[in-house]
Design an enzyme around this catalytic site. Sequence first.
Site, PDB file in Angstrom:
ATOM      1  N   HIS A  24       0.648  -1.346  -0.061  1.00 17.11           N
ATOM      2  CA  HIS A  24       0.061   0.023  -0.076  1.00 17.11           C
ATOM      3  C   HIS A  24       0.960   1.347  -0.062  1.00 17.11           C
ATOM      4  CE1 HIS A  24      -2.950   3.119   1.322  1.00 17.11           C
ATOM      5  NE2 HIS A  24      -3.851   2.287   0.898  1.00 17.11           N
ATOM      6  N   ARG A  25       1.914   1.446   0.855  1.00 18.76           N
ATOM      7  CA  ARG A  25       3.018   2.416   0.928  1.00 18.76           C
ATOM      8  C   ARG A  25       2.208   3.872   1.378  1.00 18.76           C
ATOM      9  NH1 ARG A  25       7.466   2.605  -3.372  1.00 18.76           N
ATOM     10  NH2 ARG A  25       6.112   4.086  -4.357  1.00 18.76           N
ATOM     11  N   ASP A  26       0.864   4.178   1.692  1.00 16.61           N
ATOM     12  CA  ASP A  26       0.447   5.108   2.155  1.00 16.61           C
ATOM     13  C   ASP A  26      -0.562   4.898   3.209  1.00 16.61           C
ATOM     14  OD1 ASP A  26       0.270   7.808   2.420  1.00 16.61           O
ATOM     15  OD2 ASP A  26      -1.237   8.271   0.950  1.00 16.61           O
ATOM     16  N   LEU A  27      -0.405   3.937   3.954  1.00 18.04           N
ATOM     17  CA  LEU A  27      -1.400   3.474   4.989  1.00 18.04           C
ATOM     18  C   LEU A  27      -1.409   4.353   6.216  1.00 18.04           C
ATOM     19  CD1 LEU A  27      -3.692   1.336   5.245  1.00 18.04           C
ATOM     20  CD2 LEU A  27      -2.085  -0.010   6.671  1.00 18.04           C
ATOM     21  N   ASN A  31      -6.821   7.000   5.416  1.00 14.94           N
ATOM     22  CA  ASN A  31      -7.078   5.888   4.540  1.00 14.94           C
ATOM     23  C   ASN A  31      -7.914   4.629   4.828  1.00 14.94           C
ATOM     24  OD1 ASN A  31      -5.715   7.591   2.703  1.00 14.94           O
ATOM     25  ND2 ASN A  31      -4.010   6.475   2.885  1.00 14.94           N
TER      26      ASN A  31
END
Length: 72
Positions: A24-27, A31
Amino acid sequence: IIWKILICLLSVLRYLHVEKKIIHRDLNPSNIMIDNKFNIKVTDFGLAKNISSASTNKMGQSFVGTVAYSAP
């Protein structure tokens, strides 16, 4: 209720990582959506990447996302 949310979130992350091979890299909290029955939805896959054996090391070392939510 907190345990149900935690278990659901962990099962979503396991599904993404193990079965779909997605990072995911932007949790962050904005979000993660929780409905009135405490079901989890993860949103905003704009920075998500597919896991491949050739790029795993590079993705693990790259920096993306919000600084406030990055791991120490």
